[in-house]
Design a protein around this motif. Structure first.
Motif, mmCIF file in Angstrom:
data_model
loop_
_atom_site.group_PDB
_atom_site.id
_atom_site.type_symbol
_atom_site.label_atom_id
_atom_site.label_comp_id
_atom_site.label_asym_id
_atom_site.label_seq_id
_atom_site.Cartn_x
_atom_site.Cartn_y
_atom_site.Cartn_z
ATOM 1 N N MET A 100 7.048 -5.894 8.109
ATOM 2 C CA MET A 100 7.588 -4.581 8.468
ATOM 3 C C MET A 100 8.746 -4.718 9.445
ATOM 4 N N ARG A 102 10.250 -1.647 10.527
ATOM 5 C CA ARG A 102 10.089 -0.444 11.337
ATOM 6 C C ARG A 102 8.884 0.338 10.826
ATOM 7 N N VAL A 103 8.148 0.951 11.759
ATOM 8 C CA VAL A 103 6.985 1.781 11.432
ATOM 9 C C VAL A 103 7.159 3.105 12.158
ATOM 10 N N ASP A 106 5.053 10.018 11.132
ATOM 11 C CA ASP A 106 5.683 11.323 10.978
ATOM 12 C C ASP A 106 4.587 12.379 11.016
ATOM 13 N N ARG A 113 5.435 6.034 7.720
ATOM 14 C CA ARG A 113 6.545 5.518 6.916
ATOM 15 C C ARG A 113 6.883 4.112 7.399
ATOM 16 N N VAL A 114 6.988 3.193 6.444
ATOM 17 C CA VAL A 114 7.235 1.786 6.757
ATOM 18 C C VAL A 114 8.522 1.342 6.081
ATOM 19 N N LYS A 115 9.399 0.727 6.855
ATOM 20 C CA LYS A 115 10.585 0.079 6.297
ATOM 21 C C LYS A 115 10.316 -1.416 6.321
ATOM 22 N N ARG A 134 14.151 4.305 -0.701
ATOM 23 C CA ARG A 134 13.836 4.524 0.712
ATOM 24 C C ARG A 134 14.354 5.883 1.166
ATOM 25 N N GLY A 139 10.931 5.938 3.281
ATOM 26 C CA GLY A 139 10.578 4.584 3.679
ATOM 27 C C GLY A 139 10.254 3.755 2.452
ATOM 28 N N ASP A 140 10.123 2.439 2.654
ATOM 29 C CA ASP A 140 9.747 1.581 1.537
ATOM 30 C C ASP A 140 8.310 1.849 1.119
ATOM 31 N N VAL A 142 4.940 4.490 2.034
ATOM 32 C CA VAL A 142 4.532 5.719 2.700
ATOM 33 C C VAL A 142 3.022 5.837 2.568
#
Length: 174
Positions: A100, A102-103, A106, A113-115, A134, A139-140, A142
């Protein structure tokens, strides 16, 4: 000391609202079917048909959701030192913290949401496709939290602590 894992379950108290509403929709369905058979007027038959269809759809949706909430007692989402695991899928797997970038929790959308980290070996078309996906989903990956019992502050702190423990150099949790 590693952070404590967070285990999220389905909200079962919503059954108090779902079951009576489902029964009400079943009663409306029965009344609409009775109206269809008893009416000699085409307009009343049309109104009864639309009412029966609508009642059936609503009762089916709420009934299935209530049945799943009653039947499923095991955890749905697990946040621990290995990553985030969504157990609702048949092929559930854990997304590790190291994958990951970014986390984001929301709260307004009830999602995590995870990038994911990007690979330098991906083609330009693959990068564009992932960027569009995305952008569309946010995000990548969800993880949907709707219908789950959780404390947003506790989940946010757990996400931050687990991510910081697993990826100590760059903490990109928002």
């Amino acid at each position: 000391m590693p952070p404590q894992p967070i285990v999220l379950y389905r909200r079962r108290w919503t059954l108090l609202f779902q079951v009576p509403f489902t029964l009400l929709m079943v009663a409306c369905l029965a009344y609409s079917v009775l109206l269809i058979y008893a009416a000699d007027n085409k307009l009343l038959t049309l109104i009864g048909s639309v009412g029966a269809f609508t009642s059936f759809c609503i009762a089916g949706t709420f009934g299935r959701s209530a049945w799943e909430a009653y039947r499923e007692r095991e955890p749905v989402v697990v946040i621990d030192e290995s990553g985030i695991t969504d157990l609702r899928d048949e092929d559930s797997h854990t997304v590790p913290w190291q994958a990951m970038e970014r986390v984001l929790l929301d709260i307004t959308e009830n999602t995590i949401r995870v990038k994911l980290r990007t690979s330098s070996t991906e083609s330009a078309i693959g990068v564009i496709v992932k960027a569009l996906q995305r952008w569309q989903r946010g995000g990548d990956l969800v993880f949907l939290l709707g219908g789950l019992a959780y404390d947003a502050r506790q989940v946010q702190m757990a996400l931050r602590a687990h991510y910081a423990a697993a990826v100590p150099r760059r903490s990109a949790l928002q």
